[in-house]
Design a protein around this motif. Sequence first.
Motif, PDB file in Angstrom:
ATOM      1  N   ASN A  53      13.183  41.088  47.207  1.00  0.00           N
ATOM      2  CA  ASN A  53      13.426  39.799  46.581  1.00  0.00           C
ATOM      3  C   ASN A  53      12.945  38.607  47.398  1.00  0.00           C
ATOM      4  O   ASN A  53      13.075  37.475  46.970  1.00  0.00           O
ATOM      5  N   ILE A 106      33.906  42.936  28.033  1.00  0.00           N
ATOM      6  CA  ILE A 106      33.865  42.369  29.375  1.00  0.00           C
ATOM      7  C   ILE A 106      34.380  40.930  29.325  1.00  0.00           C
ATOM      8  O   ILE A 106      33.911  40.118  28.534  1.00  0.00           O
ATOM      9  N   ASP A 142      34.589  38.440  34.504  1.00  0.00           N
ATOM     10  CA  ASP A 142      33.740  39.562  34.898  1.00  0.00           C
ATOM     11  C   ASP A 142      32.271  39.265  34.597  1.00  0.00           C
ATOM     12  O   ASP A 142      31.381  39.657  35.345  1.00  0.00           O
ATOM     13  N   ARG A 154      30.848  36.974  37.286  1.00  0.00           N
ATOM     14  CA  ARG A 154      30.555  37.706  38.516  1.00  0.00           C
ATOM     15  C   ARG A 154      29.285  38.539  38.322  1.00  0.00           C
ATOM     16  O   ARG A 154      28.432  38.617  39.192  1.00  0.00           O
ATOM     17  N   THR A 155      29.188  39.154  37.149  1.00  0.00           N
ATOM     18  CA  THR A 155      28.018  39.969  36.861  1.00  0.00           C
ATOM     19  C   THR A 155      26.747  39.130  36.941  1.00  0.00           C
ATOM     20  O   THR A 155      25.783  39.515  37.597  1.00  0.00           O
ATOM     21  N   SER A 192      26.234  36.333  38.471  1.00  0.00           N
ATOM     22  CA  SER A 192      25.911  35.820  39.804  1.00  0.00           C
ATOM     23  C   SER A 192      25.097  36.869  40.559  1.00  0.00           C
ATOM     24  O   SER A 192      24.223  36.543  41.348  1.00  0.00           O
ATOM     25  N   ARG A 193      25.348  38.142  40.300  1.00  0.00           N
ATOM     26  CA  ARG A 193      24.595  39.195  40.981  1.00  0.00           C
ATOM     27  C   ARG A 193      23.267  39.488  40.293  1.00  0.00           C
ATOM     28  O   ARG A 193      22.271  39.780  40.950  1.00  0.00           O
ATOM     29  N   VAL A 214      20.695  37.041  41.372  1.00  0.00           N
ATOM     30  CA  VAL A 214      20.220  37.314  42.729  1.00  0.00           C
ATOM     31  C   VAL A 214      19.262  38.497  42.739  1.00  0.00           C
ATOM     32  O   VAL A 214      18.172  38.428  43.282  1.00  0.00           O
ATOM     33  N   ARG A 215      19.662  39.575  42.108  1.00  0.00           N
ATOM     34  CA  ARG A 215      18.786  40.751  42.224  1.00  0.00           C
ATOM     35  C   ARG A 215      17.520  40.611  41.385  1.00  0.00           C
ATOM     36  O   ARG A 215      16.559  41.336  41.601  1.00  0.00           O
ATOM     37  N   TYR A 243      20.875  26.459  45.641  1.00  0.00           N
ATOM     38  CA  TYR A 243      22.246  26.610  46.137  1.00  0.00           C
ATOM     39  C   TYR A 243      22.855  25.250  46.393  1.00  0.00           C
ATOM     40  O   TYR A 243      22.174  24.330  46.854  1.00  0.00           O
ATOM     41  N   PRO A 303      27.877  27.404  50.429  1.00  0.00           N
ATOM     42  CA  PRO A 303      26.809  27.265  49.432  1.00  0.00           C
ATOM     43  C   PRO A 303      26.937  28.312  48.326  1.00  0.00           C
ATOM     44  O   PRO A 303      27.203  29.467  48.610  1.00  0.00           O
ATOM     45  N   ARG A 331      14.905  43.015  33.414  1.00  0.00           N
ATOM     46  CA  ARG A 331      14.788  44.223  34.242  1.00  0.00           C
ATOM     47  C   ARG A 331      16.134  44.592  34.850  1.00  0.00           C
ATOM     48  O   ARG A 331      16.372  45.732  35.198  1.00  0.00           O
ATOM     49  N   GLU A 332      17.015  43.627  34.983  1.00  0.00           N
ATOM     50  CA  GLU A 332      18.299  43.856  35.650  1.00  0.00           C
ATOM     51  C   GLU A 332      19.465  43.970  34.680  1.00  0.00           C
ATOM     52  O   GLU A 332      20.614  43.981  35.094  1.00  0.00           O
ATOM     53  N   THR A 355      21.172  45.604  30.882  1.00  0.00           N
ATOM     54  CA  THR A 355      21.070  46.617  29.843  1.00  0.00           C
ATOM     55  C   THR A 355      20.832  45.887  28.517  1.00  0.00           C
ATOM     56  O   THR A 355      21.038  44.688  28.411  1.00  0.00           O
ATOM     57  N   LEU A 411      23.221  43.409  26.911  1.00  0.00           N
ATOM     58  CA  LEU A 411      23.407  42.080  27.517  1.00  0.00           C
ATOM     59  C   LEU A 411      22.035  41.430  27.716  1.00  0.00           C
ATOM     60  O   LEU A 411      21.835  40.630  28.624  1.00  0.00           O
TER      61      LEU A 411
END
Lengths: 239, 623
Positions: free
Chosen positions: A4, A32, A36, A39-40, A42-43, A46-47, A54, A60, A100-101, A103, A106
Amino acid sequence: MKNNDVKFTLPMLAEPRTLRVRFRKVGNLQYISHLDLQRTFSRVLVRAGLPLWYTKGFNPHIKMVFGMPLPVGSESECELLDIRIEREMSCEEVKARLNRELTDELAVLEVYPATEKFTAITFAEYEYTIVTTGANAALAAQIDEVLQGGGLTVTKKSKSGEKEVDLSAHILSTEVRFQEGLIFVCAKLSAAEGKYISPEALITALRAKTGILSGDPTKEHYRILRRRALLADGKTEFR
Amino acid sequence: MNEKISSILKTVEKPGRYSGGEYGAVIKDKKAIKARFAFCFPDTYEIGMSNLGMRILYGSLNSDPDIWCERVFAPWVDMQEKMRSYDVPLWAHESGDPVAEFDIVGFTLQYEMCYTTVLRVLELSRIPLLAAERGEEDPIIIGGGPCAYNPEPIADFFDCFSIGEGEDNLVEFTKLYIRMKEEGRYTRAAFLHEAAATIKGIYVPSLYDVTYHEDGTVAAITPKFEDVPKQVQKCIIEDMDRAFFPENVVMPYVEAVHDRIMLEVYRGCIRGCRFCQAGMIYRPVREKSHEVLNKQARCLYDNTGYEEISLTSLSISDYTELEPLTRELLEWTDPNMVSLSLPSLRVDSFSRELMERIASVRTSSLTFAPEAGTQRLRDVINKNVREEDLMRAVNVAFSGGKTNVKLYFMNGLPTETAEDIEGIATLAKNVVHEFYQNKERPKGRSPQVTISVSCFIPKPFTPFQWEAQDTMEMLREKQEYLGEKVTDRKVRYTHHDARVSHIEAVLARGNRRLGAALLLAAKEGFCFDAWDEFFDYDKWLSVFERSGIDPAFFANRQMGLDEVLPWDVIDCGVSKEFFKRERERAYAAATTPNCREKCSGCGANRLGGARTCCPGGGARNEK
Ligand code: SF4
């Protein structure tokens, strides 16, 4: 394997840019909760390797603003999320990277620069699919009558206690259809800030007035799908 | 997810635990695979998804194209009720298919108190509880994890156990199943027999006869066939750099208890605390190299987006390459705003500069586990921590702005006296004193020292495996005594429920006769005994009584050194002679050097291992 760090090589923008992400939340993902989901994402952001902006300061963090709330157990084709990036990346690229990140349940449907504020959202359009043992044209007509009749109320729970809300005043329009053993309701409900009404409220009111959906949930069940967010005219789609 | 389950989800609490659909969940084409494996964590989704072992085994089984491994968790009580009302059998998380339709169902047994939940999961799956009552169409039930080291109390319910590290061995086991099916040689009995005879670490209880003496102790555990091992030796992964590593992680939507990257740095432990089962059964120590770890961490970050990396191992400071690893990680975690945490880091072992860059060090509290209140008792248990070490650690913490210190202790350790108990209170008071002596302490704040005291449980495969647990009355008396001794208002005292520890001791050291009690417990609706709100001590006592079990026989009896122990059928790598020697040294209050200082000949080096400090093992830095 991906890395990344590529994001660090992109040209900086003069100002952080706010992008609007429209995504669906259907199938298993309807269960969900909002927390939740936050939180999902936010990740996921990033990925996906997005050049996120930020907040400055002691702790930050990235900026995420969601559109309307969606209750657990409702599906949607028009969930909205604003994110902020600080380096150049095209909307198509952002969309592809996000998908790509994620399913399919979603999936991101569209990414575009945000122009209008979420406060412009006034109504939302929902489609209800009702599976119930005694479903027939007469029941559909009865449901239609209840919805058109006015005077529907729901109790809304809040921190300050329970209060009665005039549901009918929050319904812009409804349409009821009986087709292939199922009852379909299309409803436009208030979704403006402070006037937002949960799509579940309609089911609660119908249950109280007609007795449907009170039995075995494996035989009688329903599906709620939010289709569009609408502007004050009740027709134009919010973008 | 089928419609029936989906419609029930609208009526239960936290439906996200059941809905699945996570990113990273493995979905395979049912027609393209040859065996279906249901991997069950017998507790809630949130707890199960925090378990690193489950993630590794899920990945390893699914890396084989012939096997589809799915996850199963115990549904919460509200969901169990709905499943009964609407006649829905337990399903697997990915496909939603009934667990009973799987070829193999595996349970990971992390703590004894999960046994009743295991039985509930079988019941909800509509699989016969007793192995002897299962037919050819039922799945094979296999257990693993730390509790499988004494499988005897639950032997009646399992077709077999996998002892030790299962990454490779479970795949081999499933491959044998596939092969025998393909060759038309499969019957339950034939498969279990062949697995026991040919696959390392597989224990099939039904292939052994257990006889008892009149006093209830075990007389002998004898294999029924020549080709079945007399003692089942655990499996290990010799070279941790080459161990299966799950690059793709299932990302839970519902927050797991540990929701972060867990990087396993090494297996085993060089310390030999005499009460600690983990420190013995995971021997020999095998490290991963820092280069491999850095690569794995980066890959996990790219694939998950987690904002925290936690280095996990029994005692992280003992990792020989901790400095280079931390430096390499910080190089990319800092710019990516990822925080690094090293739980159980011993402050004296690390440079100040690196310490300050590590997240766990920045939090407001420090935890430390002296385990016992006096040096004498710490020597007895071989906890090589001196009061000076503790004081040095708290001083670094206080100077760094911390005010909270949490200290872990144990009551009921062998040879414990009133003085040792009082020593706990004194130690806590000294920490408070140390705070006020420290000139760099945070100004205007007061310290909070928490002492958390558990009860000693004699565990199989430890030097204290023969010891008697204190009776409930004694444990309670000791807890009260300590309560009286804690007078400092800056010290907060909490202790475990002695009743839970007592039942845990019974289940930990039990033999096959406990099966009857567990079966009765299952019939009477026991479940989630690891949860305080469901644990009912009196019901346990009643169940024991009605099944003719004397709990004191297993928990409070000093077992004979020459007695056949129920778990003697398992070879954990460490020899019984070593445990006996260590027990003697304990009673002489003599400490034993850690494995890096000097090998004490525990026998675990027989198993091999790379990057280990054991004699004859691969060189520590061999790459
Ligand atoms: S063989 Fe020696 S060095 Fe290795 S674990 Fe045993 S005691 Fe420690």
